[in-house]
Design an enzyme around this catalytic site. Structure first.
Site, PDB file in Angstrom:
ATOM      1  CB  CYS A   1       6.263  -0.814  -2.554  1.00 44.89           C
ATOM      2  SG  CYS A   1       6.621  -1.434  -0.890  1.00 44.89           S
TER       3      CYS A   1
ATOM      4  CB  CYS B   1       4.363  -4.689   1.085  1.00 44.18           C
ATOM      5  SG  CYS B   1       4.958  -3.207   1.917  1.00 44.18           S
ATOM      6  CB  SER B   2       1.099  -2.762  -1.650  1.00 41.48           C
ATOM      7  OG  SER B   2       0.630  -2.729  -0.312  1.00 41.48           O
ATOM      8  CB  CYS B   3       4.831   1.583   0.412  1.00 46.49           C
ATOM      9  SG  CYS B   3       5.087   0.605   1.909  1.00 46.49           S
TER      10      CYS B   3
HETATM   11 FE    FE Z   1       5.034  -1.424   0.854  1.00 46.12          FE
END
Ligand code: FE
Length: 203
Positions: free
Chosen positions: A108, A111-113
């Site tokens: 991602c 971010c951190s998906c």
């Molecule tokens: Fe994300």
């Protein structure tokens, strides 16, 4: 580890910036009636109930069941929900099959998906800036850093996750596993192999 039983330091220090921020947010949301006091705890319980064994079971079943594999390929979201997995963040899932010609890698960049309902919380490196930027620019080098050498003739495809679309990599079934049960196979499917930074374990 014995450290787990070490005495807890009394809270002599000031809470740091983020602790104050989190607590203030929580109090405000509860005070304004936007969330109930128990909801944060309940959400933490939900997060803790999900881990990579959920994704590994899907992969192992797909390895032994061609119909299931086809359904997963067609509409992974439906399969996840029909399997009784709690899709608590209403994500859409896409399964990416590793093949001898193509190696898939998930990141991602923003971010951190991450497919949390299938893998639990993402590892810290997945959220780090170096991984997020290098996975796109130099995926082959990133994979080598994980000990995964991908031959030059194998295409690497990098998939950028987002809030709605979460990818689960289906590693290739290792050789030497003929006749193995689904449970035995699931034990070979690691978290990292479902992100695409490594392959499934070999027996
Ligand atoms: Fe994300």
């Amino acid at each position: 580890m014995s450290e787990a039983h070490a005495p807890v330091e009394s809270a002599a220090e000031e809470p740091d910036y983020f602790e104050v921020l989190v607590e203030s947010m929580r109090e405000l949301l509860v005070a304004k009636g936007l969330i109930g006091a128990g909801e944060v705890r309940a959400m933490v319980e939900t997060l803790d109930a999900h881990d990579p064994t959920i994704g590994a079971a899907l992969v192992a079943r797909a390895w032994v069941d061609a119909d299931f594999r086809a359904r997963l390929r067609d509409d992974a979201t439906a399969v996840v929900e029909q399997s009784g997995i709690d899709n608590y963040d209403q994500a859409r899932f896409v399964v990416l099959e590793q093949t001898p010609d193509t190696h898939n890698l998930v990141v991602c960049t923003l971010c951190s998906c991450y497919p949390r309902a299938l893998l639990g919380l993402p590892p810290d490196w997945y959220k780090s800036r170096p991984y997020r930027s290098r996975a796109v620019r130099e995926p082959r080098a990133v994979l080598a850093g994980f000990g995964t050498d991908v031959a030059d003739e194998v295409r690497i495809r990098v998939h950028d996750s987002n809030a709605n679309m979460r990818y689960l990599v289906m590693p290739m079934r290792p050789a030497g596993t003929d006749g193995w049960t689904q449970e035995q196979l699931a034990a070979l499917v690691t978290r990292d192999s479902m992100i695409g930074v490594s392959r499934a374990r070999t027996p």
